[in-house]
Structure formats: C-alpha cells, structure tokens
Design an enzyme around this catalytic site. Structure first.
Site, PDB file in Angstrom:
ATOM      1  N   SER A 244       0.704  -1.059   0.052  1.00 54.23           N
ATOM      2  CA  SER A 244      -0.033  -0.086   0.058  1.00 54.23           C
ATOM      3  C   SER A 244       0.949   1.200  -0.109  1.00 54.23           C
ATOM      4  O   SER A 244       2.085   1.169   0.443  1.00 54.23           O
ATOM      5  CB  SER A 244      -1.138  -0.058   1.330  1.00 54.23           C
ATOM      6  OG  SER A 244      -1.481   1.366   1.663  1.00 54.23           O
TER       7      SER A 244
ATOM      8  N   TYR B 100      -3.302  -0.811  10.338  1.00 55.36           N
ATOM      9  CA  TYR B 100      -3.177  -0.933   8.672  1.00 55.36           C
ATOM     10  C   TYR B 100      -1.874  -0.557   8.465  1.00 55.36           C
ATOM     11  O   TYR B 100      -1.229  -1.134   7.769  1.00 55.36           O
ATOM     12  CB  TYR B 100      -4.354  -0.105   7.967  1.00 55.36           C
ATOM     13  CG  TYR B 100      -4.247  -0.273   6.673  1.00 55.36           C
ATOM     14  CD1 TYR B 100      -4.891  -1.614   6.086  1.00 55.36           C
ATOM     15  CD2 TYR B 100      -3.725   0.550   5.764  1.00 55.36           C
ATOM     16  CE1 TYR B 100      -5.050  -1.704   4.540  1.00 55.36           C
ATOM     17  CE2 TYR B 100      -4.013   0.294   4.424  1.00 55.36           C
ATOM     18  CZ  TYR B 100      -4.489  -0.900   3.680  1.00 55.36           C
ATOM     19  OH  TYR B 100      -4.382  -0.939   2.345  1.00 55.36           O
TER      20      TYR B 100
END
Length: 314
Positions: free
Chosen positions: A145, A158
């Site tokens: 990500s 996350y």
C-alpha cells in the site's frame, strides 16, 4: 503452443492463487488474470461471493473458503489447490482488512486482527505455497500500500501491517532469488473498493483524504488497479506502483512523514473539536465478514472448505 504464443501469453494454462478474492481488488484481479488465460485458485471468506466471481470468469476457477490467519486451514487449502489445479506458478497475497480511529481508544483485539490478516496472513500464504513456487520457479506478489511508504494518522494498525508486508517481501526476495522465485511488491493507493467507500463515511477519514494534495486524493477505479497488477504478474515485476506517481513517493519517502505530520497537526485539533474522532470498527463488507468469520472460528474446528462439484479440467 508456439514459443511466440507462450511469450505473448505467459499465464495461459498456469495456476495463479489469489487471496482476498471475494470482492474488491482480488475479484477484479481474478477477472483480469482469467482473461489472460490463467487458471485460478480463489481464496477468502464469503464462499458464495467467491463462487460468483468464479462463475463469471472465462477460465477454470476453483474456490476455497479459508482464513489466511489460520495456518492449518491455509495449508489444507494449498494441498487441495495443487491436487486439483496443479502447482501454482504465481501467488498474489492480496487479503487485507482495515479499521480506523485513534490508537489510544482502539480495540486491542481488532487492532491485532488487522495485523494478523494483513501481515501474518501474507507470510503464512507465502509459507503454504513456497514449495510450489520453488518447483515452478514462480512468482509471489505482495499487495502492499501507499501506507507502506508513509503512515497516516487514524490508521495505525493498517499502516503498521502494510509496512511490515513490504519488509517481509523484501526479506523473502533476498532469500529465494537463487531458487528462481521472483518476489514483487505492489504499492497501491486509494482504490474504489467497499473498504474505501466505507472509510469515506467517517468525517475524519474523509477529511484527511480530501485535504491531500492532488493527485494524492484521487481514488483509482478498481479495474485500472487490477490491470496493472495483472501485468505485474505476467512480467514478474519487482515493483508496481498504482498510480505511477507513487514511484516518486518511494524515492522521497524520508520526506513523507514530516509532510504528513505538518498537515495533520493542523487537522487533528479541528477533528477532535468536532468530535469526529472515533473508532470505525472493521471497514467495508469484507472487514465485517472477516470479523464474523474470526468469531465463528473460536467455536469451531477450522478447516478449508472446497467446491467439490466444480470441474477441474482446464
């Protein structure tokens, strides 16, 4: 198949594993890889959705309902994949969940679950299929990500997990290169999935996104992201950036945290004053499905379930 045709269609007739394939990027990637001739092993929660994805692709696609955080169930699914589809030539570790909100008031169990699915689940996926990738001189793609490059507030679990997946993939790459296994990392920014749409319902998360400088606030269509990832699998890319400008962020990643800090130092007091900071719980239907499955797992013996009625001839 001629040598030229094989070069033009490197995935034709080869088995590719995708985790988190029931929805979002995983489902879109399944459709894209199927168009390129791959046979698919689709892993994840929500068996009906996995079966629906499999039914729409123009290729052999089998489904397994399995929790990537459950090592025994994942190993069982890997055994079934190689028995029914043959040894995979590529594995895409895509499964992931997220939650938002201040770390100080976060649910410790949910915080840990995000890390377990995104980071530990990716490592366990690699472990389960490494014997196959060794045999096929295959390719492992870790979906990371933009959070791997620069962490954002209110997404601590996350961001920590995705930074960990980047480091894991880099370490794995160095360990297995001599075996002919290629390891790639996909750096993916905002994508039009249920997770991101759900996050935008929360004032704080939406505010932090839309206050980013363009093009950082743009949300990419999921099919656009899937096409880039499919090309990376075809060409065994070491890195893929979606959108491409993330390559600049990679080169200047030491400058990203100070920029984030400078911007959020102004925004966080306003959000606190507006009482916009609160825990979101799991984001998106996929996150909620994972929470349901995790709770169920504590009361049942975990096992990988397969679609035993699907024709495996490809």
């Amino acid at each position: 198949m001629s040598g030229r045709a094989a070069a033009d269609n490197p995935l034709r007739g080869r088995t590719v594993v995708i985790t988190g394939a029931a929805r979002g990027i995983g489902a879109a990637l399944a459709r894209e890889l199927a168009r390129r001739g791959a046979r698919l092993a689709l892993l994840g929660h929500e068996k009906p959705l996995l079966d629906a994805v499999a039914a729409t692709v123009p290729a052999t696609a089998l489904t397994w309902e399995v929790d990537v955080a459950d090592a025994a169930a994942l190993a069982g699914a890997a055994d079934e994949v190689r028995r029914r589809l043959g040894r995979p030539s590529a594995v895409v570790a895509n499964a992931g969940i997220a939650t938002g909100g201040p770390f100080a008031t976060s649910d410790p169990a949910l915080w840990r679950r995000v890390v377990d699915v995104n980071l530990t689940g990716s490592a366990q996926t690699a472990r389960a299929f490494l014997p196959d990738l060794t045999d096929t001189a295959g390719y492992y793609l870790q979906v990371a990500s933009s959070a791997s490059l620069g962490a954002a507030p209110l997404m601590s679990a996350y961001c920590a997990a995705k930074a960990g997946t980047e480091a894991f993939a880099q370490a794995l790459r160095a360990e297995v290169a001599h075996l002919g296994i290629a390891v790639g990392i996909a750096y993916v920014h905002w994508t039009d999935t249920e997770m991101i749409r759900d996050a935008d319902r929360y004032t704080a998360l939406r505010t932090l996104r839309v206050r980013m400088p363009p093009p950082a606030r743009r949300v990419s269509p999921v099919d656009e992201v899937a096409a880039r990832l499919a090309h990376a699998v075809e060409r065994r890319r070491t890195t893929v950036y979606v959108p491409a400008w993330l390559r600049v962020a990679q080169a200047a990643r030491t400058a990203v945290p100070p920029v984030v800090l400078r911007r959020t130092r102004r925004e966080m007091p306003r959000l606190e004053a507006a009482r916009a900071l609160s825990a979101t719980g799991p984001l998106g239907a996929g996150g909620r499905a994972d929470q349901t499955a995790a709770k169920t797992q504590t009361h049942t013996t975990p096992q990988a379930r397969t679609d035993t009625d699907t024709d495996t001839d490809g």
